[in-house]
Each structure stands twice: as structure tokens, then as C-alpha cells.
Write a protein that holds these residues in place. Structure first.
Motif, PDB file in Angstrom:
ATOM      1  N   UNK A 150       0.821  -1.209   0.000  1.00 43.17           N
ATOM      2  CA  UNK A 150       0.000   0.000   0.000  1.00 43.17           C
ATOM      3  C   UNK A 150       0.857   1.262   0.000  1.00 43.17           C
ATOM      4  N   UNK A 151       0.246   2.365  -0.383  1.00 45.44           N
ATOM      5  CA  UNK A 151       0.945   3.637  -0.540  1.00 45.44           C
ATOM      6  C   UNK A 151       0.140   4.736   0.149  1.00 45.44           C
ATOM      7  N   UNK A 152       0.824   5.597   0.884  1.00 47.27           N
ATOM      8  CA  UNK A 152       0.147   6.784   1.429  1.00 47.27           C
ATOM      9  C   UNK A 152       0.473   7.974   0.551  1.00 47.27           C
ATOM     10  N   UNK A 153      -0.562   8.728   0.204  1.00 46.83           N
ATOM     11  CA  UNK A 153      -0.418   9.861  -0.704  1.00 46.83           C
ATOM     12  C   UNK A 153      -0.874  11.136  -0.013  1.00 46.83           C
ATOM     13  N   UNK A 199       5.306  11.910  -7.867  1.00 45.07           N
ATOM     14  CA  UNK A 199       3.990  12.459  -8.155  1.00 45.07           C
ATOM     15  C   UNK A 199       3.135  11.336  -8.740  1.00 45.07           C
ATOM     16  N   UNK A 200       1.884  11.255  -8.283  1.00 41.35           N
ATOM     17  CA  UNK A 200       1.017  10.176  -8.749  1.00 41.35           C
ATOM     18  C   UNK A 200      -0.388  10.710  -9.043  1.00 41.35           C
ATOM     19  N   UNK A 228      -8.088  -0.246  -9.763  1.00 39.96           N
ATOM     20  CA  UNK A 228      -6.797  -0.938  -9.839  1.00 39.96           C
ATOM     21  C   UNK A 228      -6.990  -2.426 -10.088  1.00 39.96           C
ATOM     22  N   UNK A 229      -6.358  -2.934 -11.114  1.00 45.21           N
ATOM     23  CA  UNK A 229      -6.590  -4.310 -11.541  1.00 45.21           C
ATOM     24  C   UNK A 229      -5.697  -5.287 -10.787  1.00 45.21           C
ATOM     25  N   UNK A 246      -3.047   1.455  -7.433  1.00 38.39           N
ATOM     26  CA  UNK A 246      -3.914   2.629  -7.567  1.00 38.39           C
ATOM     27  C   UNK A 246      -3.123   3.929  -7.622  1.00 38.39           C
ATOM     28  N   UNK A 247      -1.820   3.863  -7.439  1.00 40.13           N
ATOM     29  CA  UNK A 247      -0.970   5.057  -7.477  1.00 40.13           C
ATOM     30  C   UNK A 247      -0.103   4.992  -8.729  1.00 40.13           C
ATOM     31  N   UNK A 248      -0.477   5.761  -9.735  1.00 43.43           N
ATOM     32  CA  UNK A 248       0.209   5.711 -11.036  1.00 43.43           C
ATOM     33  C   UNK A 248       1.231   6.844 -11.104  1.00 43.43           C
ATOM     34  N   UNK A 249       2.526   6.540 -11.220  1.00 39.19           N
ATOM     35  CA  UNK A 249       3.538   7.608 -11.287  1.00 39.19           C
ATOM     36  C   UNK A 249       3.383   8.430 -12.562  1.00 39.19           C
TER      37      UNK A 249
END
Length: 366
Positions: A27-30, A80-81, A87-88, A148-151
Motif C-alpha cells: 500500500x501507498x500513502x499519498x 507524483x502520482x 486498480x486491476x 492505484x498510485x500511477x507515477x
């Protein structure tokens, strides 16, 4: 941290302090920088899309990676995302045949308002708060799955980067990916909103010779011309089917796109499509609504009637591509942003959305 929370359908969002867990494995925190105000969020507020409440809405957003969980490899702190609300899983049947927009896992999770493991990361006083499918962008920070986080490139303003996550990929993708509009063809787009404007400029990118914008707001209809519309029809003043037939020598259009989500305009889109043409339904109706079309026309006119979800796109590939097109001057993102709001002004933003004042209102987190 602050977030906009919907506690009950039909009510305004409440800005309040919420707790956010650390990102878990994968997982990623944004740190959110911008979030678009979309009709899909309004559908939840109006109970047309009954996701569980309380919930942090918002799915069209961009920001900066603030922390990553164990095993995350595709992004790092400082990237940056733009966020991807579909998200697949890369494992189900549809992902394997190249249709990540139809991912079974994403479809299942999207109705739960949770993370992939069925739990939530937002809470207030120990009570779980759901989030719009795997995103929850109406918050100062959010936690999302890695996929779900696309650079994205760092030279794009965040309020523009946010839009590729829904209205841009949905509108452009419906034209380019779903319909595969041919150069020299005729196109009609019913609905001049965020998605509709992008369907129009998607048709222009494909080289359509005739692009007919259909709406009831004169100011928006006039704006569609800078995105590539060659003709406009005010549906409050003219019979749409007759007007389209007049413009197309009695044939109807090769491709019609409905981007409002109403059964009557879906049927209208089908009726303005010529024999052997294609009708693409992009707008999101309530799950219990049905469309009535003439049954005999299905075999006798051999039209194609289909839908398009997330522009039939692949976000990890398409988001950067769309931003590159913008940088090259081939895709217009700046004019899509009608007004900037603070998080505290979010209910004003939804009022403006309902009133048809904006192409896209955007929350900016300063």
C-alpha cells in the motif's frame, strides 16, 4: 488530518478530523494535492450508487507519495502520482485478456468501500470510515493499493493531473479505445460535462470530420467548439433526433456517445446513430434503471450498442500518455478546470456541479 465525510445519503459532506492508518504491505500513502468533483461522487450522495456510509468520497485525484508499505516497488516517496479507482489484480480472466477495466477483483472491492483486504484505513474515534473505491481523494492524505498510485511526470500542475484519473481517460478512452473512431467519420456527444468535453476532443484527435455537441446549457455548448465540436444542438430548443439527421444528410452519426447517464438520453443516442453505426454508453445511471429501444431495430439496422467503463483504459499506460499529449498541445486539460475550491468549500462545489456551472470543479489542498 481533515477529510470530507458523507455520513448519510442526501446530506452535505462534513469536514472533520479523521485518523489514517499507516500503509500496510503493498500500500501507498499519498499526500493529496488536488481532487476533481465528479458526478460519480454525487451519485453516492444521492444514493444512486449506494456505497456504505460513513465514507470519504473522491476518486479523481493527484498528489505526492508520502510513505510506502512493505514490498512496494513501482513508486517511492516523493513521486507524483495520479490515482486509479479501478486498480486491476492482473490475475483474473479479464486482466489476462487485456481488459483491466473489467477486473473482477476491482469490481468486487468497489462495492465494499474498503481496501483489498476488506478492512478500512480511515476512522473517527475508533469507528471505521469507508472510502470511495480504493481512493478517497477528498482528504488531506489517503492510503491506496500500489496499483492505484500511477507515477506521472512532475511538470504537470496537480489540478490537471487529477483529471486524467476519471473524466479524461473516460471520455477520450471511450472514443479511442472503445469505439475506435475512424478519421473522417461523424460523431455526436450527448452531455457537455467533464467526460463529454473529453469525448469531443478524443473525436478531434481521431480526425472525425463532424463532431456534434448536444446539451441544454448554451455557454457550455459554445465552449465545446474550442475542444473540437463542429456543430452544437441545444436539446431544450430542438428535437435532437431531427436536428442530428438534418446535420448528417438524413443518415445519423457513425458514432454516438451518451455521457449523462439517463435512460432517455441513452435511447436518444441510439436513435441518432445511423444503420451499422455504434452507440457507446458512458454515463452512469442508477442500477435499477432500464433503457427502452425498438427491438426490431437491433437485427434490422445492425447497430452496435455497447458501454465503456474507465474508457476501456489501462491507467498505468494511459495516464502518462494522456499527460504527454497535453504537454505536446494535442490534448487540452487547462480549460477543463472551471473553478478551484478549498476542501472546506466542497459542498459549494457539489452545488455548482448540480447547477451545471462547471466543466470540472477541483479541490486544491494547499
Amino acid at each position: 488530518m481533515k477529510a470530507a465525510v458523507l455520513h448519510n445519503y442526501g446530506q452535505e459532506l462534513k469536514i472533520e478530523d479523521v485518523e489514517l492508518e499507516e500503509p500496510r504491505k503493498g500500500e501507498v500513502r499519498v499526500k493529496m494535492k488536488a481532487a476533481g468533483i465528479c458526478h460519480s461522487d454525487l451519485h453516492v450522495i444521492d444514493a444512486h450508487l449506494p456505497l456504505p456510509v460513513p465514507i470519504v468520497l473522491g476518486h479523481e485525484g493527484s498528489g505526492i507519495v508520502d510513505a510506502v508499505g512493505e514490498g512496494v516497488a513501482s513508486v517511492k516517496v516523493g513521486d507524483h502520482v495520479a490515482l486509479n479507482w479501478v486498480p486491476s489484480c492482473s490475475k483474473c480472466y479479464y486482466c489476462k485478456i487485456g481488459r483491466p477495466d473489467m477486473c473482477d477483483e476491482a469490481s468486487k472491492i468497489s462495492l465494499m468501500g474498503t481496501m483489498l483486504d476488506g478492512t478500512t484505513r480511515f476512522s473517527v474515534d475508533g469507528k471505521a470510515i469507508h472510502q470511495f473505491p480504493l481512493t478517497g481523494t477528498f482528504s488531506e492524505y489517503t492510503v491506496v493499493p500500489e496499483s492505484a498510485a500511477i507515477p506521472i511526470r512532475k511538470d504537470v500542475p496537480f489540478e490537471l493531473a487529477a483529471l486524467v484519473g476519471c473524466c479524461v481517460i473516460t471520455g477520450v478512452g471511450a472514443v479511442v479505445n472503445t469505439a475506435k473512431v475512424k478519421a473522417g467519420s461523424t460523431v455526436a456527444v450527448i452531455g457537455a460535462g467533464g467526460v463529454g468535453f473529453n469525448a469531443i476532443q478524443g473525436a478531434a484527435l481521431c480526425g472525425a470530420k463532424q463532431i456534434i455537441a448536444i446539451d441544454i446549457i448554451p455557454e457550455k455548448l459554445e465552449m465545446t467548439r474550442q475542444f473540437g465540436a463542429t456543430h452544437t444542438i441545444n436539446a431544450s430548443e430542438k428535437n435532437v433526433v431531427s436536428a442530428v439527421l438534418d446535420v448528417t444528410d438524413g443518415l445519423g452519426v457513425d458514432y454516438a456517445f451518451e455521457v449523462i447517464g439517463r435512460p432517455e438520453t441513452m435511447a436518444q443516442a441510439y436513435n441518432i446513430t445511423r444503420k451499422t453505426g455504434m452507440t457507446v454508453i458512458v454515463g452512469l445511471p442508477a442500477p435499477n434503471e432500464n433503457v427502452t429501444i425498438n427491438a426490431f431495430s437491433l437485427p434490422s439496422q445492425t447497430k452496435t450498442l455497447t458501454g465503456s467503463w474507465l474508457g476501456q483504459g489501462n491507467p498505468s499506460v494511459d495516464y502518462p500518455k494522456l499527460l504527454d499529449l497535453n504537454a505536446a498541445g494535442k490534448l487540452k486539460l487547462e480549460p477543463l478546470v472551471s473553478k478551484i475550491y478549498s476542501l472546506e468549500q466542497i459542498n459549494e462545489g457539489f452545488d455548482d456541479l448540480k447547477a451545471g456551472k462547471n466543466i470540472r470543479g477541483v479541490i486544491r489542498f494547499d
